[in-house]
Design a protein around this motif. Structure first.
Motif, PDB file in Angstrom:
ATOM      1  N   TYR A   1       0.825  -1.207   0.000  1.00 39.73           N
ATOM      2  CA  TYR A   1       0.000   0.000   0.000  1.00 39.73           C
ATOM      3  C   TYR A   1       0.862   1.262   0.000  1.00 39.73           C
ATOM      4  O   TYR A   1       0.542   2.246  -0.671  1.00 39.73           O
ATOM      5  CB  TYR A   1      -0.930   0.005   1.203  1.00 39.73           C
TER       6      TYR A   1
ATOM      7  N   THR B   1      -7.269   0.798  -1.736  1.00 38.59           N
ATOM      8  CA  THR B   1      -6.938   2.196  -2.018  1.00 38.59           C
ATOM      9  C   THR B   1      -7.758   2.762  -3.178  1.00 38.59           C
ATOM     10  O   THR B   1      -7.504   3.866  -3.645  1.00 38.59           O
ATOM     11  CB  THR B   1      -5.433   2.338  -2.332  1.00 38.59           C
TER      12      THR B   1
ATOM     13  N   LEU C   1       0.848   7.661   2.973  1.00 41.72           N
ATOM     14  CA  LEU C   1      -0.487   8.238   2.860  1.00 41.72           C
ATOM     15  C   LEU C   1      -0.482   9.675   3.362  1.00 41.72           C
ATOM     16  O   LEU C   1      -0.959  10.591   2.682  1.00 41.72           O
ATOM     17  CB  LEU C   1      -1.485   7.381   3.645  1.00 41.72           C
TER      18      LEU C   1
END
Length: 384
Positions: free
Chosen positions: A135, A164, A323
């Motif tokens: 991720y 995602t 992120l």
């Protein structure tokens, strides 16, 4: 190779597995002192000295191994990571292309019956870009979808993992976003997300590009703003452990107890830790005020909203770092002495994310030094 040297190599590997790097190095060096010797011992030496920070010698050995055995794709991948760590992006991206040649990665490779995009303009064509790894990798490299759109002039389809997907729908660049595992529309060429730097010849000077390039869902942000509104002081989101199955997890993850020096008045920590380590928030270090949000986090949209509301994220090298960085939020990253390639060497900032600070171990295994630096900086922030 003689039986005796096979035994030396096996002993060296056992020492490496036990983390006894200096002993493994001392074991094999005498057999390589002449500058020659069996490749298997050179591999042990490279694996022993790289985590010690002897990167120039490591790179020289890895380049020799690739020259002697160009079909050893694991050696090429190891060289790629060392080149990228040193900032040699052009050679590094080329060698990184061999990342699917190893036993533990072959199952990740996509067999696409279309040519790979070569970075040239292809107006009127359709380009499929597909994500491939963790991720954090996806968050880090999503920025390049819009770059590929501008460079190619093509219709761009972005295929991304389901976790995602909703975030990907809000990025610039793709004409269509689809979930991995669904049948894509017809396309002419394809490219793996992490091959975009190679085909577009990305250099350090090209980074970071526009930031933020991800955005949090406004409704989730409002939800978490209300949830956290009454918490006193500076609100610091916290992640202290990565994914346990990660190949380098022992080198990057900590226990919450090791973060005890960060505890101070005027700071409320927010645990956004997921996985087994999240239970440690139930027994925080003395003096640490921590609110566990782990069980309330349903997906990355929640994490994105929380770091958008929090004043700061402090984390080990894991997906929340990328992120938050992609969202343009302040991040402090705790890094081992020799970190993952993307963090480069000898700097406290990163070209990938403008509001991210790096706190590196001053020597191998010295998390105490990291905590002392971070505690000092955190105290300064709370008293500004």
């Amino acid at each position: 190779m003689t039986t005796a040297l096979e035994e030396i190599a096996q002993r060296g590997r056992a020492l490496l597995a036990a983390g006894r790097l200096e002993e493994a190095e001392a074991l094999v060096r005498p057999y390589l002192a002449s500058g020659s010797g069996p490749l298997v011992l050179w591999r042990v030496l490279a694996d022993a000295i790289r985590p010690q920070g002897k990167l120039a010698e490591t790179q020289a050995i890895q380049q020799m191994l690739v020259a002697c055995a160009p079909g050893d794709l694991a050696a090429r991948f190891n060289l790629a990571e060392t080149l990228l760590l040193g900032g040699d992006f052009q050679r590094g991206w080329r060698e990184y292309h061999y990342r699917y040649g190893m036993a533990h990665t072959k199952n990740l490779e996509r067999k696409v019956q279309r040519p790979r995009w070569n970075g040239q303009p292809i107006p009127g064509k359709t380009l499929l870009i597909h994500d491939e790894q963790g991720y954090g990798d996806t968050f880090q490299f999503m920025r390049m979808v819009s770059w590929a759109k501008a460079r190619s002039g093509a219709r761009v389809i972005f295929e991304v993992n389901g976790e995602t997907l909703s975030l990907a729908h809000r990025i610039a660049g793709p004409d269509e976003v689809i979930a991995r595992g669904t049948l894509p529309p017809a396309f002419d060429v394809h490219c793996e997300l992490m091959s975009l730097p190679m085909v577009m010849r990305v250099e350090l000077a090209d980074l970071p590009g526009p930031v933020p390039y991800l955005s949090a869902d406004p409704q989730r942000v409002e939800k978490w703003r209300r949830r956290l509104a009454d918490l006193p002081g500076m609100r610091v989101a916290l992640v202290w452990a990565g994914r346990p199955t990660h190949v380098n997890d022992a080198n990057r993850s900590l226990s919450l107890a090791q973060l005890a020096p960060l505890a101070q008045a005027g700071v409320t920590f927010l645990s956004v830790q997921k996985g087994p380590a999240s239970a440690q928030a139930d027994s925080p270090p003395p003096g640490m005020t921590i609110v566990s949000l782990s069980d309330e986090i349903q997906d990355f949209e929640d994490t994105a909203a929380i770091v958008s509301v929090a004043d700061l994220l402090i984390s080990v090298d894991s997906s929340p770092v990328h992120l938050a960085g992609a969202l343009g939020r302040p991040v402090w990253v705790m890094l081992p002495f020799v970190p993952d390639w993307r963090w480069l060497l000898g700097r406290s900032d990163t070209p990938w994310y403008p509001r991210t600070r790096l706190f590196r171990q001053p020597s191998r295994g010295d998390w105490g030094g990291v905590m002392a630096s971070m505690a000092s900086e955190l105290a300064r922030l709370t008293h500004e």
